[in-house]
Design a protein around this motif. Structure first.
Motif, PDB file in Angstrom:
ATOM      1  N   GLY A  45       0.785  -1.229   0.000  1.00 47.47           N
ATOM      2  CA  GLY A  45       0.000   0.000   0.000  1.00 47.47           C
ATOM      3  C   GLY A  45       0.816   1.277   0.000  1.00 47.47           C
ATOM      4  N   ILE A  46       0.221   2.299  -0.581  1.00 52.48           N
ATOM      5  CA  ILE A  46       0.897   3.587  -0.734  1.00 52.48           C
ATOM      6  C   ILE A  46       1.131   4.278   0.602  1.00 52.48           C
ATOM      7  N   GLU A  80       1.556   4.470  -9.595  1.00 48.60           N
ATOM      8  CA  GLU A  80       0.097   4.380  -9.784  1.00 48.60           C
ATOM      9  C   GLU A  80      -0.505   5.737  -9.447  1.00 48.60           C
ATOM     10  N   LYS A  82      -2.808   7.999 -10.602  1.00 47.79           N
ATOM     11  CA  LYS A  82      -4.247   8.274 -10.434  1.00 47.79           C
ATOM     12  C   LYS A  82      -4.812   7.556  -9.216  1.00 47.79           C
ATOM     13  N   ARG A  83      -4.424   6.322  -9.021  1.00 47.81           N
ATOM     14  CA  ARG A  83      -4.960   5.547  -7.904  1.00 47.81           C
ATOM     15  C   ARG A  83      -4.445   6.054  -6.549  1.00 47.81           C
ATOM     16  N   ASP A  84      -3.156   6.414  -6.482  1.00 46.11           N
ATOM     17  CA  ASP A  84      -2.498   6.650  -5.197  1.00 46.11           C
ATOM     18  C   ASP A  84      -2.295   8.112  -4.812  1.00 46.11           C
ATOM     19  N   TYR A  85      -2.555   9.045  -5.715  1.00 42.88           N
ATOM     20  CA  TYR A  85      -2.204  10.442  -5.468  1.00 42.88           C
ATOM     21  C   TYR A  85      -2.838  11.009  -4.191  1.00 42.88           C
ATOM     22  N   LEU A 117       5.933   1.617  -5.112  1.00 46.23           N
ATOM     23  CA  LEU A 117       4.854   2.519  -5.523  1.00 46.23           C
ATOM     24  C   LEU A 117       5.274   3.974  -5.446  1.00 46.23           C
TER      25      LEU A 117
END
Length: 139
Positions: A45-46, A80, A82-85, A117
């Protein structure tokens, strides 16, 4: 120029110094989300990866007698984007006072070492006392 390796810092993934210092500026190499005790092993996970990266950066700065309050600019790389910003931003900003955020660039990239990530590098300034934020300054 001074080339720094911090004894309790993370294991480099390639041939580089933890930081290079010139004219009071300290350029800290981008850090991975592993830990000094477990090189190459990344949490899921980010949020967890961002916390580990920030811990590694803090360790390097502390080894040089500096802290996050000396950071002038940060560059972050997300695989990632878009997913993690949003989650990355929430975790990252928790390391700084809300009115003392360094300048920052954050970009999406196609890959990082260890399939991480996130990676973050820093530029810090030695010797300059932290100054007031623009909202604290008086005319």
């Amino acid at each position: 120029m001074l080339f720094h390796m911090v004894s309790d810092g993370p294991q480099p993934v390639a041939p580089f110094s933890h930081a290079v210092e010139v004219d009071g500026f300290v350029f800290v190499t981008g850090q991975m989300p592993d830990t000094p005790s477990n090189p190459g092993l990344l949490p899921d996970g980010i949020e967890a990866q961002t916390r580990n990266v920030m811990a590694n950066l803090t360790t390097i700065l502390a080894g040089l007698g500096l802290g996050l309050e000396h950071v002038v600019v940060a560059r972050a790389f997300l695989t990632e984007f878009k997913r993690d910003y949003a989650a990355f931003n929430a975790t990252y900003k928790s390391f700084f006072p809300h009115d003392r955020l360094p300048a920052r660039t954050c970009v999406g990239t196609t890959g990082l070492a260890y399939d991480a990530l996130v990676e973050i590098d820093l530029i810090a300034r030695r010797g300059a006392a932290p100054s007031l934020s623009s909202s604290e300054q008086k005319d």
